[in-house]
Design a protein around this motif. Structure first.
Motif, mmCIF file in Angstrom:
data_model
loop_
_atom_site.group_PDB
_atom_site.id
_atom_site.type_symbol
_atom_site.label_atom_id
_atom_site.label_comp_id
_atom_site.label_asym_id
_atom_site.label_seq_id
_atom_site.Cartn_x
_atom_site.Cartn_y
_atom_site.Cartn_z
ATOM 1 N N ILE A 1 0.855 -1.183 0.000
ATOM 2 C CA ILE A 1 0.000 0.000 0.000
ATOM 3 C C ILE A 1 0.894 1.237 0.000
ATOM 4 N N GLY A 2 0.682 2.121 -0.974
ATOM 5 C CA GLY A 2 1.513 3.310 -1.102
ATOM 6 C C GLY A 2 0.898 4.532 -0.438
ATOM 7 N N LEU A 3 1.759 5.397 0.076
ATOM 8 C CA LEU A 3 1.347 6.687 0.652
ATOM 9 C C LEU A 3 0.217 6.518 1.667
ATOM 10 N N ASN A 4 0.373 5.546 2.566
ATOM 11 C CA ASN A 4 -0.697 5.235 3.510
ATOM 12 C C ASN A 4 -0.490 5.849 4.885
ATOM 13 N N TYR A 5 0.519 6.725 5.027
ATOM 14 C CA TYR A 5 0.698 7.474 6.269
ATOM 15 C C TYR A 5 0.625 8.951 5.924
ATOM 16 N N SER A 6 -0.221 9.672 6.607
ATOM 17 C CA SER A 6 -0.440 11.084 6.269
ATOM 18 C C SER A 6 0.858 11.876 6.382
ATOM 19 N N ALA B 1 3.305 14.551 -1.676
ATOM 20 C CA ALA B 1 2.179 13.906 -2.351
ATOM 21 C C ALA B 1 0.885 14.135 -1.578
ATOM 22 N N GLU B 2 -0.224 14.122 -2.285
ATOM 23 C CA GLU B 2 -1.527 14.227 -1.642
ATOM 24 C C GLU B 2 -1.935 12.869 -1.079
ATOM 25 N N VAL B 3 -2.667 12.899 0.028
ATOM 26 C CA VAL B 3 -3.220 11.663 0.575
ATOM 27 C C VAL B 3 -4.219 11.107 -0.434
ATOM 28 N N PRO B 4 -4.069 9.838 -0.844
ATOM 29 C CA PRO B 4 -4.945 9.294 -1.889
ATOM 30 C C PRO B 4 -6.385 9.129 -1.423
ATOM 31 N N ALA B 5 -7.300 9.320 -2.350
ATOM 32 C CA ALA B 5 -8.731 9.175 -2.031
ATOM 33 C C ALA B 5 -9.100 7.725 -1.765
ATOM 34 N N GLU B 6 -8.333 6.791 -2.314
ATOM 35 C CA GLU B 6 -8.489 5.369 -2.044
ATOM 36 C C GLU B 6 -7.090 4.785 -1.898
ATOM 37 N N PRO B 7 -6.962 3.607 -1.259
ATOM 38 C CA PRO B 7 -5.637 3.015 -1.116
ATOM 39 C C PRO B 7 -4.940 2.794 -2.460
ATOM 40 N N ILE B 8 -3.650 3.125 -2.515
ATOM 41 C CA ILE B 8 -2.814 2.836 -3.674
ATOM 42 C C ILE B 8 -2.261 1.425 -3.500
ATOM 43 N N ILE B 9 -2.524 0.573 -4.488
ATOM 44 C CA ILE B 9 -2.126 -0.827 -4.413
ATOM 45 C C ILE B 9 -1.044 -1.107 -5.458
ATOM 46 N N PHE B 10 0.016 -1.777 -5.049
ATOM 47 C CA PHE B 10 0.980 -2.305 -6.010
ATOM 48 C C PHE B 10 1.523 -3.622 -5.465
ATOM 49 N N MET B 11 2.140 -4.388 -6.326
ATOM 50 C CA MET B 11 2.658 -5.694 -5.939
ATOM 51 C C MET B 11 4.175 -5.657 -5.821
ATOM 52 N N LYS B 12 4.667 -6.431 -4.902
ATOM 53 C CA LYS B 12 6.102 -6.668 -4.753
ATOM 54 C C LYS B 12 6.311 -8.143 -5.106
ATOM 55 N N ALA B 13 7.284 -8.452 -5.950
ATOM 56 C CA ALA B 13 7.517 -9.838 -6.327
ATOM 57 C C ALA B 13 7.819 -10.682 -5.089
ATOM 58 N N SER C 1 1.811 3.396 13.879
ATOM 59 C CA SER C 1 0.773 2.973 12.939
ATOM 60 C C SER C 1 -0.530 3.746 13.117
ATOM 61 N N ASN C 2 -0.609 4.584 14.157
ATOM 62 C CA ASN C 2 -1.839 5.371 14.340
ATOM 63 C C ASN C 2 -1.963 6.513 13.333
ATOM 64 N N THR C 3 -0.915 6.768 12.537
ATOM 65 C CA THR C 3 -1.048 7.791 11.494
ATOM 66 C C THR C 3 -1.349 7.188 10.122
ATOM 67 N N MET C 4 -1.682 5.902 10.091
ATOM 68 C CA MET C 4 -2.156 5.301 8.843
ATOM 69 C C MET C 4 -3.410 6.023 8.352
ATOM 70 N N VAL C 5 -3.473 6.238 7.058
ATOM 71 C CA VAL C 5 -4.684 6.801 6.466
ATOM 72 C C VAL C 5 -5.778 5.737 6.434
ATOM 73 N N TYR C 6 -5.425 4.560 5.958
ATOM 74 C CA TYR C 6 -6.360 3.433 5.873
ATOM 75 C C TYR C 6 -5.837 2.318 6.760
ATOM 76 N N GLY C 7 -6.625 1.961 7.787
ATOM 77 C CA GLY C 7 -6.191 0.971 8.759
ATOM 78 C C GLY C 7 -6.272 -0.453 8.231
ATOM 79 N N VAL C 8 -5.804 -1.384 9.052
ATOM 80 C CA VAL C 8 -5.704 -2.778 8.630
ATOM 81 C C VAL C 8 -7.057 -3.338 8.225
ATOM 82 N N ALA C 9 -8.082 -3.122 9.027
ATOM 83 C CA ALA C 9 -9.397 -3.675 8.717
ATOM 84 C C ALA C 9 -9.919 -3.133 7.388
ATOM 85 N N HIS C 10 -9.738 -1.841 7.174
ATOM 86 C CA HIS C 10 -10.187 -1.245 5.909
ATOM 87 C C HIS C 10 -9.425 -1.851 4.737
#
Length: 280
Positions: A76-81, A89-101, A213-222
């Motif tokens: 998850i990219g840019l997930n800490y404010s 960078a701006e905080v994304p409106a939805e989680p940014i997803i990418f894969m790591k091999a 981890s309390n500054t995560m934009v999108y938490g684990v459950a989300h």
């Protein structure tokens, strides 16, 4: 429980860290720490063991990645404010997803190999979430039921490959050894709140990251719920949930890793890692 894998790369054996800090050998009970081992039934069987009857492993063996057979390594990219702010960078409106091999996954104390042509290899301490049962279209309210446990991850990144070479971020995230994982998988019952864990990282003894981890934009459950809308999550899959501020790219002047640098990092309750940078 703190589950781990120990031994030479490619020949790791399953283990358990007891309350005295001893590694107990689980190879007489399970073949490895896999998605099956960390399923609800698997965790239930392990939790019923008499730990005192398991053999203690002598010495300080190499630790491997804390789970074997990972099918997906999702980041998850840019997930800490505060991290988004340091990179401009701006905080994304939805989680940014990418894969790591998955071939990037290595032991927590293995050397980090700086790839050929690299000029901007960077560090990122991240909270790893390990899936314990198949998740598909799960609600946020139920999402943590699908988590087997948590671990420490260093999301090593080559910024020029990631940003300047066009295309997706994956090419800057996937070099061999760019995914130190562990030292152990801490089962969900031992972490009261994944959204309140101190995180830190040093380079050559200098504190670079000091976050929570309390500054995560999108938490684990989300994140688990959100990802399960787009792909099924399978036992053993890993989600690396983003990093707090203090990465090399965000410094002024920027600073990146070089041969001989030593990275140390850890997350409250999840253990620490130590890597030495070498040329590939």
């Amino acid at each position: 429980m703190k589950l781990l894998r120990f031994g030479d790369a490619g020949a790791e054996r399953p283990g358990f860290l007891d309350n005295d800090g001893n590694i107990r050998d689980l190879s007489g009970v399970v073949d490895d720490i896999t998605g099956e081992t960390i399923s609800p039934d698997g965790i239930g069987r392990l939790s019923g063991l008499d730990i005192d009857t398991l053999p203690i492993v002598d010495g300080t063996p190499r630790l491997g990645p804390c789970v074997s057979g990972t099918g997906k390594f999702i980041c998850i990219g840019l997930n800490y404010s505060d991290h988004a702010a340091e990179t401009g960078a701006e905080v994304p409106a939805e989680p940014i997803i990418f894969m790591k091999a998955t071939s990037a996954i290595c032991g927590p104390d293995d050397d980090v190999r700086i790839p050929r042509g690299s000029e901007k290899t960077d560090w990122e301490v991240e909270l790893g979430v390990v899936i314990g049962k198949t998740a598909k279209y799960v609600s946020e309210e139920d999402a943590l039921d699908y988590v087997a446990g948590y671990c420490t991850i260093n999301d090593v990144s080559e910024r020029a490959f990631q940003i300047e070479h066009h295309g997706q971020w994956t090419k800057g995230k996937s070099a061999d050894t760019f995914g130190p994982t562990g030292p152990w998988l801490v089962t969900r019952d031992e972490i009261a709140d994944p959204q309140n864990l101190a995180m830190w990282l040093t380079v050559n003894g200098e504190k670079m990251q000091d976050g929570n981890s309390n500054t995560m934009v999108y938490g684990v459950a989300h994140l688990v719920s959100y990802l399960s809308r787009f792909m099924s999550l399978q036992p053993g899959d890993i989600i690396s949930t983003g990093t707090p501020p203090g990465v090399g790219m965000g410094l002024n002047p920027q600073r990146f890793l070089k041969k001989g640098d030593v990275i140390e990092l850890g997350i409250e309750g999840l253990g620490s890692q130590k890597q030495t940078c070498v040329d590939d």
